[in-house]
Design a protein around this motif. Structure first.
Motif, short mmCIF file in Angstrom:
data_model
loop_
_atom_site.label_atom_id
_atom_site.label_comp_id
_atom_site.label_asym_id
_atom_site.label_seq_id
_atom_site.Cartn_x
_atom_site.Cartn_y
_atom_site.Cartn_z
N GLU A 56 0.88 -1.17 0.00
CA GLU A 56 0.00 0.00 0.00
C GLU A 56 0.92 1.22 0.00
OE1 GLU A 56 -0.30 -2.36 2.65
OE2 GLU A 56 -1.88 -3.49 1.66
N PRO A 57 1.43 1.61 -1.18
CA PRO A 57 2.43 2.69 -1.23
C PRO A 57 1.82 4.08 -1.09
CG PRO A 57 1.97 1.92 -3.43
CD PRO A 57 1.18 1.05 -2.50
N TYR A 58 2.63 4.99 -0.55
CA TYR A 58 2.29 6.40 -0.52
C TYR A 58 3.59 7.19 -0.69
CZ TYR A 58 3.90 6.16 4.33
OH TYR A 58 4.64 5.96 5.46
N GLY A 59 3.47 8.42 -1.14
CA GLY A 59 4.64 9.26 -1.36
C GLY A 59 4.63 9.82 -2.77
N ASP A 80 -3.50 6.04 6.04
CA ASP A 80 -3.55 5.00 7.06
C ASP A 80 -4.26 3.76 6.53
OD1 ASP A 80 -2.08 6.50 8.89
OD2 ASP A 80 -3.87 7.61 9.48
N ILE A 81 -5.32 3.32 7.17
CA ILE A 81 -5.96 2.06 6.74
C ILE A 81 -6.65 2.19 5.38
CG2 ILE A 81 -6.23 1.20 9.09
CD1 ILE A 81 -9.22 1.94 8.85
N ASN A 82 -6.77 3.42 4.88
CA ASN A 82 -7.42 3.63 3.58
C ASN A 82 -6.42 3.85 2.44
OD1 ASN A 82 -10.11 3.44 4.57
ND2 ASN A 82 -9.82 5.46 5.47
N THR A 83 -5.13 3.60 2.66
CA THR A 83 -4.15 3.70 1.58
C THR A 83 -4.36 2.49 0.67
OG1 THR A 83 -2.59 4.86 2.99
CG2 THR A 83 -1.70 3.84 1.00
N PRO A 84 -4.65 2.71 -0.62
CA PRO A 84 -5.00 1.58 -1.49
C PRO A 84 -3.81 0.68 -1.82
CG PRO A 84 -4.90 3.60 -2.75
CD PRO A 84 -4.70 3.98 -1.31
N THR A 85 -4.13 -0.58 -2.08
CA THR A 85 -3.14 -1.55 -2.54
C THR A 85 -2.78 -1.22 -3.98
OG1 THR A 85 -4.04 -3.24 -1.11
CG2 THR A 85 -2.75 -4.00 -3.00
N LEU A 86 -1.47 -1.13 -4.25
CA LEU A 86 -1.03 -0.77 -5.60
C LEU A 86 0.34 -1.38 -5.87
CD1 LEU A 86 -1.78 0.99 -8.10
CD2 LEU A 86 -0.44 2.81 -7.05
N PRO A 87 0.39 -2.57 -6.46
CA PRO A 87 1.69 -3.17 -6.77
C PRO A 87 2.35 -2.55 -8.00
CG PRO A 87 -0.06 -4.61 -7.47
CD PRO A 87 -0.72 -3.45 -6.77
N ARG A 88 1.53 -1.90 -8.85
CA ARG A 88 2.04 -1.35 -10.11
C ARG A 88 1.20 -0.14 -10.50
NH1 ARG A 88 1.82 -1.35 -15.61
NH2 ARG A 88 3.72 -1.91 -16.71
N TYR A 89 1.86 0.83 -11.17
CA TYR A 89 1.14 1.98 -11.72
C TYR A 89 1.55 2.15 -13.17
CZ TYR A 89 -0.45 6.73 -12.50
OH TYR A 89 -1.06 7.83 -13.01
N PRO A 90 0.61 2.16 -14.11
CA PRO A 90 -0.82 1.94 -13.92
C PRO A 90 -1.10 0.49 -13.50
CG PRO A 90 -0.33 2.20 -16.26
CD PRO A 90 0.94 2.41 -15.51
N LEU A 91 -2.18 0.32 -12.78
CA LEU A 91 -2.48 -0.95 -12.12
C LEU A 91 -2.58 -2.13 -13.09
CD1 LEU A 91 -3.03 -2.37 -9.49
CD2 LEU A 91 -5.42 -1.74 -9.69
N TYR A 92 -3.24 -1.96 -14.20
CA TYR A 92 -3.50 -3.09 -15.11
C TYR A 92 -2.63 -3.05 -16.36
CZ TYR A 92 -7.42 -3.67 -12.03
OH TYR A 92 -8.19 -3.84 -10.90
N GLY A 93 -1.33 -3.19 -16.19
CA GLY A 93 -0.41 -3.24 -17.33
C GLY A 93 -0.36 -1.93 -18.09
N GLY A 94 0.24 -1.98 -19.25
CA GLY A 94 0.35 -0.78 -20.07
C GLY A 94 1.32 0.23 -19.49
N ALA A 95 1.18 1.45 -19.95
CA ALA A 95 2.09 2.53 -19.54
C ALA A 95 1.29 3.80 -19.33
CB ALA A 95 3.16 2.74 -20.59
N GLU A 96 1.84 4.69 -18.57
CA GLU A 96 1.26 6.00 -18.30
C GLU A 96 1.99 7.03 -19.15
OE1 GLU A 96 -1.36 8.65 -16.80
OE2 GLU A 96 -1.43 6.51 -16.48
N VAL A 111 9.04 6.92 -1.31
CA VAL A 111 7.82 6.12 -1.17
C VAL A 111 7.87 5.30 0.11
CG1 VAL A 111 6.40 4.32 -2.25
CG2 VAL A 111 7.58 5.99 -3.69
N GLY A 112 6.81 5.43 0.91
CA GLY A 112 6.61 4.60 2.09
C GLY A 112 5.56 3.55 1.78
N GLU A 113 5.36 2.64 2.74
CA GLU A 113 4.36 1.58 2.55
C GLU A 113 3.59 1.45 3.85
OE1 GLU A 113 2.29 -2.05 2.35
OE2 GLU A 113 3.94 -1.77 3.75
N ASP A 114 2.27 1.58 3.77
CA ASP A 114 1.43 1.64 4.95
C ASP A 114 1.24 0.26 5.57
OD1 ASP A 114 -0.43 3.46 6.51
OD2 ASP A 114 -1.69 1.73 6.06
N ASP A 115 1.55 0.16 6.85
CA ASP A 115 1.35 -1.08 7.60
C ASP A 115 0.54 -0.82 8.86
OD1 ASP A 115 2.65 -2.94 5.97
OD2 ASP A 115 4.60 -2.33 6.71
N THR A 116 -0.44 0.06 8.78
CA THR A 116 -1.24 0.43 9.93
C THR A 116 -1.89 -0.81 10.54
OG1 THR A 116 -1.72 2.54 8.91
CG2 THR A 116 -3.16 1.88 10.71
N GLY A 117 -1.72 -0.95 11.84
CA GLY A 117 -2.34 -2.06 12.56
C GLY A 117 -1.48 -3.31 12.62
#
Length: 154
Positions: A56-59, A80-96, A111-117
């Motif tokens: 769940e990256p942020y930054g 916090d607990i609402n930081t979305p899961t995002l292993p890749r950007y853009p999420l579904y392949g391709g390029a931005e 970039v940080g990664e949320d581990d709340t809780g």
């Protein structure tokens, strides 16, 4: 005779000024390329251990000009607990695609990664690497890494 010499001197001075102007304009154009950049970003956190094992990256991920100006390629606040899961950007392949109005000399990721809780947040990337053209740029920290793939620029 004096009039002839003055005329030649004026022509010579005009020619020199014109050449200096052309060289300066050429140098200015060479120093200020910009244009569309095509890229993707992969976020990696090997220590992730929640339900889906995805980060769940942020930054922010940016590209910088020699004088410090930067353009964001990706940014997200920590929610916090609402930081979305995002292993890749853009999420579904391709390029931005994004327009960068300056030359690029560095690719940076903070970039940080949320581990709340679960435990403390991880740091996936914290720094910059020199930009050398299209290719893969991996920026790491103690909690993982961020890989920015630049497919095309300019």
């Amino acid at each position: 005779m004096l009039r002839n010499s003055a005329g030649r001197l004026t022509v010579l001075a005009s020619t020199v000024l014109m050449l200096v102007g052309v060289v300066s304009a050429g140098a200015a154009q060479a120093q200020a390329p910009g244009g569309p950049i095509t890229y993707s970003i992969d976020f990696s956190n090997p220590r992730e251990s929640d339900d889906n094992n995805l980060p769940e990256p942020y930054g922010e991920v940016v590209v910088r000009a020699p004088w410090g100006q930067q353009t964001a390629l990706w940014e997200h606040p920590d929610r916090d607990i609402n930081t979305p899961t995002l292993p890749r950007y853009p999420l579904y392949g391709g390029a931005e695609h994004r327009y960068v109005p300056h030359p690029v000399t560095e690719v940076c990721a903070f970039v940080g990664e949320d581990d709340t809780g679960i435990n403390e947040d991880d740091v996936l990337a914290d720094g910059c690497v020199p930009y050398t053209g299209p290719g893969r740029y991996t920026i790491s920290a103690e909690g993982g890494s961020v890989t920015i793939t630049v497919y095309d620029f300019g």
